[in-house]
Write a protein that holds these residues in place. Sequence first.
Motif, PDB file in Angstrom:
ATOM      1  N   MET A  44       0.779  -1.421   0.066  1.00 23.01           N
ATOM      2  CA  MET A  44       0.127  -0.127  -0.056  1.00 23.01           C
ATOM      3  C   MET A  44       0.905   1.149   0.059  1.00 23.01           C
ATOM      4  O   MET A  44       2.134   1.121  -0.165  1.00 23.01           O
ATOM      5  CB  MET A  44      -1.043  -0.069   1.134  1.00 23.01           C
ATOM      6  CG  MET A  44      -2.241   0.786   0.852  1.00 23.01           C
ATOM      7  SD  MET A  44      -2.842   1.900   2.337  1.00 23.01           S
ATOM      8  CE  MET A  44      -1.210   2.696   2.816  1.00 23.01           C
ATOM      9  N   ALA A  45       0.233   2.540  -0.073  1.00 23.07           N
ATOM     10  CA  ALA A  45       0.953   3.630   0.197  1.00 23.07           C
ATOM     11  C   ALA A  45       2.189   3.886   1.034  1.00 23.07           C
ATOM     12  O   ALA A  45       3.241   3.870   0.379  1.00 23.07           O
ATOM     13  CB  ALA A  45      -0.095   4.703   0.417  1.00 23.07           C
ATOM     14  N   GLY A  46       1.909   3.656   2.159  1.00 22.23           N
ATOM     15  CA  GLY A  46       3.056   4.140   3.151  1.00 22.23           C
ATOM     16  C   GLY A  46       4.457   4.001   2.662  1.00 22.23           C
ATOM     17  O   GLY A  46       4.753   5.000   2.286  1.00 22.23           O
ATOM     18  N   SER A  47       5.186   2.871   2.667  1.00 21.56           N
ATOM     19  CA  SER A  47       6.383   2.593   2.922  1.00 21.56           C
ATOM     20  C   SER A  47       6.948   3.048   1.339  1.00 21.56           C
ATOM     21  O   SER A  47       7.969   3.460   1.214  1.00 21.56           O
ATOM     22  CB  SER A  47       6.823   1.315   3.040  1.00 21.56           C
ATOM     23  OG  SER A  47       6.080   0.345   2.467  1.00 21.56           O
ATOM     24  N   ALA A  48       6.040   2.776   0.427  1.00 23.13           N
ATOM     25  CA  ALA A  48       6.799   3.175  -1.055  1.00 23.13           C
ATOM     26  C   ALA A  48       6.660   4.459  -1.475  1.00 23.13           C
ATOM     27  O   ALA A  48       7.006   5.124  -2.500  1.00 23.13           O
ATOM     28  CB  ALA A  48       5.932   2.372  -1.975  1.00 23.13           C
ATOM     29  N   ILE A  49       5.953   5.478  -0.460  1.00 20.99           N
ATOM     30  CA  ILE A  49       6.047   6.984  -0.891  1.00 20.99           C
ATOM     31  C   ILE A  49       7.180   7.650  -0.083  1.00 20.99           C
ATOM     32  O   ILE A  49       7.552   8.551  -0.523  1.00 20.99           O
ATOM     33  CB  ILE A  49       4.681   7.601  -0.663  1.00 20.99           C
ATOM     34  CG1 ILE A  49       3.596   6.759  -1.345  1.00 20.99           C
ATOM     35  CG2 ILE A  49       4.834   9.124  -1.049  1.00 20.99           C
ATOM     36  CD1 ILE A  49       2.350   7.542  -1.365  1.00 20.99           C
ATOM     37  N   CYS A  50       7.620   7.019   1.078  1.00 26.84           N
ATOM     38  CA  CYS A  50       8.658   7.732   1.988  1.00 26.84           C
ATOM     39  C   CYS A  50      10.012   7.475   1.239  1.00 26.84           C
ATOM     40  O   CYS A  50      10.273   6.647   0.468  1.00 26.84           O
ATOM     41  CB  CYS A  50       8.755   7.012   3.352  1.00 26.84           C
ATOM     42  SG  CYS A  50       7.494   7.270   4.343  1.00 26.84           S
ATOM     43  N   GLU A  67       7.841  -2.303   7.849  1.00 26.32           N
ATOM     44  CA  GLU A  67       6.269  -2.418   7.569  1.00 26.32           C
ATOM     45  C   GLU A  67       5.775  -3.221   6.237  1.00 26.32           C
ATOM     46  O   GLU A  67       5.038  -3.909   6.335  1.00 26.32           O
ATOM     47  CB  GLU A  67       6.084  -0.759   7.200  1.00 26.32           C
ATOM     48  CG  GLU A  67       5.315  -0.051   8.081  1.00 26.32           C
ATOM     49  CD  GLU A  67       5.262   1.506   8.111  1.00 26.32           C
ATOM     50  OE1 GLU A  67       5.249   1.806   6.879  1.00 26.32           O
ATOM     51  OE2 GLU A  67       5.237   2.117   8.945  1.00 26.32           O
ATOM     52  N   ASN A  82       0.678  -0.962   7.877  1.00 23.80           N
ATOM     53  CA  ASN A  82       1.179   0.407   7.756  1.00 23.80           C
ATOM     54  C   ASN A  82       0.197   1.463   7.773  1.00 23.80           C
ATOM     55  O   ASN A  82       0.363   2.596   7.901  1.00 23.80           O
ATOM     56  CB  ASN A  82       2.063   0.684   6.602  1.00 23.80           C
ATOM     57  CG  ASN A  82       1.482   0.202   5.392  1.00 23.80           C
ATOM     58  OD1 ASN A  82       0.358  -0.199   5.266  1.00 23.80           O
ATOM     59  ND2 ASN A  82       2.341   0.382   4.171  1.00 23.80           N
ATOM     60  N   PHE A 125       1.762   6.474   7.738  1.00 21.64           N
ATOM     61  CA  PHE A 125       2.220   7.253   6.785  1.00 21.64           C
ATOM     62  C   PHE A 125       1.142   8.318   6.705  1.00 21.64           C
ATOM     63  O   PHE A 125       0.039   7.950   6.991  1.00 21.64           O
ATOM     64  CB  PHE A 125       2.173   6.356   5.456  1.00 21.64           C
ATOM     65  CG  PHE A 125       2.544   7.051   4.215  1.00 21.64           C
ATOM     66  CD1 PHE A 125       3.557   7.354   3.926  1.00 21.64           C
ATOM     67  CD2 PHE A 125       1.689   7.932   3.699  1.00 21.64           C
ATOM     68  CE1 PHE A 125       4.234   8.227   2.765  1.00 21.64           C
ATOM     69  CE2 PHE A 125       1.927   8.576   2.507  1.00 21.64           C
ATOM     70  CZ  PHE A 125       3.149   8.745   2.055  1.00 21.64           C
ATOM     71  N   ARG A 133      -3.135   8.821  -3.368  1.00 22.69           N
ATOM     72  CA  ARG A 133      -2.151   8.811  -4.362  1.00 22.69           C
ATOM     73  C   ARG A 133      -2.643   7.878  -5.588  1.00 22.69           C
ATOM     74  O   ARG A 133      -2.484   6.708  -5.155  1.00 22.69           O
ATOM     75  CB  ARG A 133      -0.670   8.797  -4.189  1.00 22.69           C
ATOM     76  CG  ARG A 133       0.142   9.180  -5.251  1.00 22.69           C
ATOM     77  CD  ARG A 133       1.402   9.664  -4.849  1.00 22.69           C
ATOM     78  NE  ARG A 133       2.497   8.451  -4.702  1.00 22.69           N
ATOM     79  CZ  ARG A 133       3.568   8.880  -5.228  1.00 22.69           C
ATOM     80  NH1 ARG A 133       4.189  10.149  -5.039  1.00 22.69           N
ATOM     81  NH2 ARG A 133       4.656   7.563  -5.007  1.00 22.69           N
ATOM     82  N   GLU A 165       8.873   1.993  -8.470  1.00 20.75           N
ATOM     83  CA  GLU A 165       9.413   1.761  -7.239  1.00 20.75           C
ATOM     84  C   GLU A 165       8.377   2.838  -6.347  1.00 20.75           C
ATOM     85  O   GLU A 165       8.197   2.848  -4.932  1.00 20.75           O
ATOM     86  CB  GLU A 165      10.644   2.671  -6.774  1.00 20.75           C
ATOM     87  CG  GLU A 165      11.818   1.696  -7.644  1.00 20.75           C
ATOM     88  CD  GLU A 165      13.114   2.571  -7.654  1.00 20.75           C
ATOM     89  OE1 GLU A 165      14.217   1.823  -8.130  1.00 20.75           O
ATOM     90  OE2 GLU A 165      13.079   3.644  -7.345  1.00 20.75           O
ATOM     91  N   GLY A 189       4.839   4.304  -4.776  1.00 17.59           N
ATOM     92  CA  GLY A 189       3.822   3.665  -4.539  1.00 17.59           C
ATOM     93  C   GLY A 189       2.724   4.514  -4.592  1.00 17.59           C
ATOM     94  O   GLY A 189       2.859   5.737  -4.931  1.00 17.59           O
ATOM     95  N   ALA A 190       1.365   3.873  -4.416  1.00 14.91           N
ATOM     96  CA  ALA A 190       0.117   4.719  -4.683  1.00 14.91           C
ATOM     97  C   ALA A 190      -0.925   3.853  -3.691  1.00 14.91           C
ATOM     98  O   ALA A 190      -0.621   2.946  -3.329  1.00 14.91           O
ATOM     99  CB  ALA A 190      -0.354   4.531  -5.765  1.00 14.91           C
ATOM    100  N   GLY A 191      -1.845   4.601  -3.492  1.00 13.59           N
ATOM    101  CA  GLY A 191      -2.656   4.094  -2.622  1.00 13.59           C
ATOM    102  C   GLY A 191      -3.656   5.095  -1.609  1.00 13.59           C
ATOM    103  O   GLY A 191      -3.419   6.263  -1.705  1.00 13.59           O
ATOM    104  N   THR A 192      -4.300   4.710  -0.676  1.00 12.82           N
ATOM    105  CA  THR A 192      -4.920   5.716   0.364  1.00 12.82           C
ATOM    106  C   THR A 192      -4.261   5.422   1.569  1.00 12.82           C
ATOM    107  O   THR A 192      -3.841   4.474   2.169  1.00 12.82           O
ATOM    108  CB  THR A 192      -6.347   4.892   0.495  1.00 12.82           C
ATOM    109  OG1 THR A 192      -6.982   4.712  -0.813  1.00 12.82           O
ATOM    110  CG2 THR A 192      -7.247   6.063   1.261  1.00 12.82           C
TER     111      THR A 192
END
Lengths: 132, 147
Positions: free
Chosen positions: A1-7, B29, B37, B41, B82, B97, B99-102
Motif C-alpha cells: 500500500m501507500a506508506g513505505s513506498a512513498i517515503c 512495515e 502500515n 504514513f 495517491r 518503485e 507507491g500509490a494508494g490511500t
Amino acid sequence: MAGSAICKRESETPARTERAQQNPVFTPRVDIRETETGLLLVADMPGVDESSVTIDLEGSELTIRGTFVPKTPEGYTLSYQEYACGDYERAFTLGDTIDRDQIKAVVKDGILRLTLPKVKEVQPRRIAVNVG
Amino acid sequence: MLWTWPTNRYGSVWNELDRLQRQMSRLFEPFAGGQGNIGSFPAVNLWTGEDQALLTAELPGIDPDKLEVTVKDNTVTIRGTREREELKEGETYLRQERGAGTFVRSIAMPFKVDDAKISAQYQKGILQLTLPRAEADKPKKITVNAG
C-alpha cells in the motif's frame, strides 16, 4: 500500500565523491515507463522546485539532483521528527536509443518528470500497404 | 514554549530510542502485511512555537483536492489518496518503485487545536498545517499579590 513506498529512502551507496555537507542525501523513488516514442521517468522529490533541480548528462550517464535546504520556520523549534530533509541524487545510464538533445523535464508538486524520446530511427513506424 | 511534547520529559536519550524504534517499525512495515502500515504514513515533523505548531508531511504528487485534514480536540487526521498512473496501451514499466494508494494518519497534538483557525498549505509536495492552540486551552497567568 501507500506508506513505505512513498517515503523517501536515504542513499545506500555512497556517492562517488565525498560530501562536504552534513545533510543526508536521498535516492528518489523512480518509475520508468517505456512508451512507443521513448521513456518517461518519474521521480518523487518532495521539497524541490524547478530552481533547485539540476539534470546533467555526461556521456551516457544522466544524473538528477535536487537540492533542499532545510530551514527552521522563524519562532519555531523542531520538537518531533520522523523524517529528515536533504538533497536528492540518482544516476541512470541511458541506452543509445535515447535522443540526447530532446530530453525534457518538468517539476510539479515535488515530482520530477523526464521525457526521454527515442531517436527517430528506432521509433516504430508503420509502412502503409498500397493496393498493387 | 508553553507546553512540552510528552516525550520530552524522558530526556533526549529516550527520545532518540523512540525515534529509532519508529524508524525500525517503518523499515519492517512492508512485511507486516495487509493493513500493517495504516496509521504511520505519512511521516511527519512537528515544529512548536509560542502559541501554535506546524505539522509538515512529505506527500509528493498528491492532488490537494484529495487531501482531507480534520481536527477533533487535539487529534489531527490526514487522509488522502495517491492515484496510480495508469499505463496507456503499448506502455510497460521498466522500473516501478513509487507507491500509490490511500492513507490515513492521526496525530495527537500536545494541546487542543483551534479548529476554526487551522490552515493547510500544499507546496512542492509538502503539506504544512498550521495548528493554533485553542484559546481556552492556553494557560492562564495568575498574578501573585504580595500579602
